[in-house]
Design a protein around this motif. Structure first.
Motif, PDB file in Angstrom:
ATOM      1  N   LEU A   5       0.832  -1.206   0.000  1.00 14.58           N
ATOM      2  CA  LEU A   5       0.000   0.000   0.000  1.00 14.58           C
ATOM      3  C   LEU A   5       0.869   1.260   0.000  1.00 14.58           C
ATOM      4  CD1 LEU A   5      -2.761  -1.075   2.537  1.00 14.58           C
ATOM      5  CD2 LEU A   5      -2.969  -0.946   0.053  1.00 14.58           C
ATOM      6  N   LYS A   6       2.040   1.166   0.615  1.00 17.68           N
ATOM      7  CA  LYS A   6       2.941   2.322   0.686  1.00 17.68           C
ATOM      8  C   LYS A   6       3.637   2.596  -0.650  1.00 17.68           C
ATOM      9  CE  LYS A   6       3.808   2.508   5.624  1.00 17.68           C
ATOM     10  NZ  LYS A   6       4.814   2.680   6.655  1.00 17.68           N
ATOM     11  N   THR A   7       3.386   1.737  -1.648  1.00 20.03           N
ATOM     12  CA  THR A   7       3.962   1.986  -2.981  1.00 20.03           C
ATOM     13  C   THR A   7       2.946   2.660  -3.906  1.00 20.03           C
ATOM     14  OG1 THR A   7       3.287  -0.124  -3.986  1.00 20.03           O
ATOM     15  CG2 THR A   7       5.385  -0.116  -2.776  1.00 20.03           C
ATOM     16  N   ILE A   8       1.726   2.888  -3.403  1.00 21.47           N
ATOM     17  CA  ILE A   8       0.653   3.477  -4.214  1.00 21.47           C
ATOM     18  C   ILE A   8       0.461   4.920  -3.766  1.00 21.47           C
ATOM     19  CG2 ILE A   8      -1.766   3.270  -4.907  1.00 21.47           C
ATOM     20  CD1 ILE A   8      -1.563   0.279  -4.044  1.00 21.47           C
ATOM     21  N   PHE A   9       0.546   5.837  -4.718  1.00 16.68           N
ATOM     22  CA  PHE A   9       0.498   7.256  -4.385  1.00 16.68           C
ATOM     23  C   PHE A   9      -0.759   7.924  -4.908  1.00 16.68           C
ATOM     24  CE2 PHE A   9       4.795   6.158  -3.658  1.00 16.68           C
ATOM     25  CZ  PHE A   9       5.268   7.050  -2.706  1.00 16.68           C
TER      26      PHE A   9
ATOM     27  N   LEU B 218      -7.962   4.104  -8.746  1.00 17.23           N
ATOM     28  CA  LEU B 218      -7.174   3.853  -7.538  1.00 17.23           C
ATOM     29  C   LEU B 218      -7.590   2.573  -6.804  1.00 17.23           C
ATOM     30  CD1 LEU B 218      -4.760   5.032  -6.007  1.00 17.23           C
ATOM     31  CD2 LEU B 218      -6.373   6.260  -4.561  1.00 17.23           C
ATOM     32  N   PRO B 219      -8.899   2.354  -6.574  1.00 18.36           N
ATOM     33  CA  PRO B 219      -9.285   1.097  -5.909  1.00 18.36           C
ATOM     34  C   PRO B 219      -8.846  -0.140  -6.703  1.00 18.36           C
ATOM     35  CG  PRO B 219     -11.110   2.644  -5.919  1.00 18.36           C
ATOM     36  CD  PRO B 219     -10.039   3.241  -6.786  1.00 18.36           C
ATOM     37  N   LEU B 220      -8.910  -0.070  -8.027  1.00 15.72           N
ATOM     38  CA  LEU B 220      -8.465  -1.200  -8.853  1.00 15.72           C
ATOM     39  C   LEU B 220      -6.962  -1.420  -8.710  1.00 15.72           C
ATOM     40  CD1 LEU B 220     -10.507  -0.622 -12.139  1.00 15.72           C
ATOM     41  CD2 LEU B 220     -10.792  -2.463 -10.465  1.00 15.72           C
ATOM     42  N   GLU B 221      -6.211  -0.314  -8.676  1.00 14.82           N
ATOM     43  CA  GLU B 221      -4.759  -0.439  -8.501  1.00 14.82           C
ATOM     44  C   GLU B 221      -4.431  -1.076  -7.152  1.00 14.82           C
ATOM     45  OE1 GLU B 221      -0.681   2.262  -8.338  1.00 14.82           O
ATOM     46  OE2 GLU B 221      -2.589   3.278  -8.693  1.00 14.82           O
TER      47      GLU B 221
END
Length: 108
Positions: free
Chosen positions: A19-23, A65-68
């Motif tokens: 999760l910390k890799t998604i901005f 974003l939710p899909l990512e």
């Protein structure tokens, strides 16, 4: 350690790392530090449910974003399945950001 012996706590830590890799595209901070992730549930079958919000209901990445998040969490070997649920209750505020995020944005 094989996937069958991985515990949910370790899996939770792996999920947080992903999760910390998604901005957020509008704020240069990852979604975890931003406080967009309200909860992560992992059951014994290693199915993951993530309760998250967006900075605003009409956020430009409301669709993607939710899909990512789902795709990246599903890519963890030990995860069986992942589902993201979006909520706006409670609505996101800057108060939900971590100290690290606030510091990074010059808010402290």
């Amino acid at each position: 350690m094989s996937d069958s012996t991985i515990n949910t706590e370790e899996l939770g830590e792996k999920i947080v790392a992903v999760l910390k890799t998604i901005f957020d595209p509008e704020i240069p901070v990852d979604i975890y530090e931003l406080g967009l992730i309200y909860d992560v549930f992992v059951n014994e079958d290693r199915d993951v449910k993530i309760l998250m919000t967006l900075t605003t209901p009409n956020c430009p990445v409301a669709e993607t974003l939710p899909l990512e998040v789902e795709e990246k969490v599903k890519s963890i070997n030990a995860v069986n399945n992942a589902e993201v649920e979006i909520t706006f209750d409670p609505p996101w505020t800057q108060e939900l950001m971590s100290e690290e995020a606030k510091l990074g944005l010059g808010m402290l």
